[in-house]
Design a protein around this motif. Sequence first.
Motif, PDB file in Angstrom:
ATOM      1  N   THR A   1      -5.944   5.325   2.867  1.00 24.96           N
ATOM      2  CA  THR A   1      -6.514   6.007   2.172  1.00 24.96           C
ATOM      3  C   THR A   1      -7.354   5.510   0.785  1.00 24.96           C
ATOM      4  O   THR A   1      -6.179   5.223  -0.184  1.00 24.96           O
ATOM      5  CB  THR A   1      -6.104   7.779   2.488  1.00 24.96           C
ATOM      6  N   GLN A   2      -8.484   5.408   0.702  1.00 20.78           N
ATOM      7  CA  GLN A   2      -9.277   5.039  -0.524  1.00 20.78           C
ATOM      8  C   GLN A   2      -8.420   6.004  -1.950  1.00 20.78           C
ATOM      9  O   GLN A   2      -9.252   7.374  -1.759  1.00 20.78           O
ATOM     10  CB  GLN A   2     -10.122   4.560  -0.916  1.00 20.78           C
TER      11      GLN A   2
ATOM     12  N   ARG B   1       0.968   1.084  -2.708  1.00 18.74           N
ATOM     13  CA  ARG B   1      -0.880   1.193  -2.802  1.00 18.74           C
ATOM     14  C   ARG B   1      -1.064  -0.297  -3.162  1.00 18.74           C
ATOM     15  O   ARG B   1      -0.023  -1.272  -3.259  1.00 18.74           O
ATOM     16  CB  ARG B   1      -1.331   2.087  -3.652  1.00 18.74           C
TER      17      ARG B   1
ATOM     18  N   GLY C   1      -7.882  11.037   0.075  1.00 22.70           N
ATOM     19  CA  GLY C   1      -8.671  10.174  -0.936  1.00 22.70           C
ATOM     20  C   GLY C   1     -10.100  10.063  -1.495  1.00 22.70           C
ATOM     21  O   GLY C   1     -10.774  11.193  -0.630  1.00 22.70           O
TER      22      GLY C   1
ATOM     23  N   THR D   1      -9.705   5.981  -6.458  1.00 19.90           N
ATOM     24  CA  THR D   1     -10.988   5.712  -7.131  1.00 19.90           C
ATOM     25  C   THR D   1     -10.540   6.467  -8.611  1.00 19.90           C
ATOM     26  O   THR D   1     -11.179   7.571  -8.593  1.00 19.90           O
ATOM     27  CB  THR D   1     -12.080   5.356  -6.891  1.00 19.90           C
TER      28      THR D   1
ATOM     29  N   SER E   1      -6.632   3.228  -9.139  1.00 18.76           N
ATOM     30  CA  SER E   1      -6.608   3.312  -8.046  1.00 18.76           C
ATOM     31  C   SER E   1      -6.803   1.973  -7.557  1.00 18.76           C
ATOM     32  O   SER E   1      -5.711   1.231  -7.240  1.00 18.76           O
ATOM     33  CB  SER E   1      -8.658   2.264  -8.858  1.00 18.76           C
ATOM     34  N   GLY E   2      -6.122   2.239  -6.222  1.00 19.32           N
ATOM     35  CA  GLY E   2      -5.939   1.060  -4.579  1.00 19.32           C
ATOM     36  C   GLY E   2      -5.926   1.755  -3.460  1.00 19.32           C
ATOM     37  O   GLY E   2      -7.111   3.420  -3.426  1.00 19.32           O
ATOM     38  N   ILE E   3      -5.913   1.003  -2.273  1.00 21.45           N
ATOM     39  CA  ILE E   3      -5.763   1.849  -1.079  1.00 21.45           C
ATOM     40  C   ILE E   3      -4.075   2.497  -0.862  1.00 21.45           C
ATOM     41  O   ILE E   3      -3.703   1.678  -1.207  1.00 21.45           O
ATOM     42  CB  ILE E   3      -6.247   0.641  -0.171  1.00 21.45           C
ATOM     43  N   TYR E   4      -4.252   3.618  -0.504  1.00 22.27           N
ATOM     44  CA  TYR E   4      -3.018   4.248  -0.083  1.00 22.27           C
ATOM     45  C   TYR E   4      -2.446   4.549   0.907  1.00 22.27           C
ATOM     46  O   TYR E   4      -3.264   5.218   2.265  1.00 22.27           O
ATOM     47  CB  TYR E   4      -2.979   6.178  -1.184  1.00 22.27           C
ATOM     48  N   TYR E   5      -1.379   3.684   1.079  1.00 22.02           N
ATOM     49  CA  TYR E   5      -0.700   3.779   2.663  1.00 22.02           C
ATOM     50  C   TYR E   5       0.077   4.947   3.029  1.00 22.02           C
ATOM     51  O   TYR E   5       1.111   4.506   1.706  1.00 22.02           O
ATOM     52  CB  TYR E   5      -0.318   2.249   3.731  1.00 22.02           C
TER      53      TYR E   5
END
Length: 126
Positions: free
Chosen positions: A120-121, A38, A9, A123, A91-95
């Motif tokens: 993982t972020q 995400r 990320g 942006t 954008s966001g946190i990806y899991y």
Amino acid sequence: QVQLVESGGGLVQPGRSLRLSCAAPGFTLDYYVIGWFRQAPGKEREGVSYISRGSIVVKYADSVKGRFTISRDNAKNTVYLEMNSLKPEDSGIYYCATKRGALGSRWSDKNEYEYWGQGTQVTVSS
């Protein structure tokens, strides 16, 4: 217990690319499916992509079709998410998440997965 570790990320400008990785150190993912999700601030966690055990079946959310590509390298116990033409709304946190077996139409249901990484972020901003 399956431990998943996401990486890759970062902060990128719109239109650029990132490649996320989801690794399972010391664990064999051969019999497990992988989903990428995400979550943006204030929003529900949403399914982005899915890949079956043998890479036969891949799925994408409509919002990322044609821009994201999921792949896996079972020899490295790693799944990748190549993200191109990124937009601010990506954008966001990806899991990444996994479960043993298979998922069909339920691939985007976060409740179907057994193990999750920490995220993982990503942006996307100018």
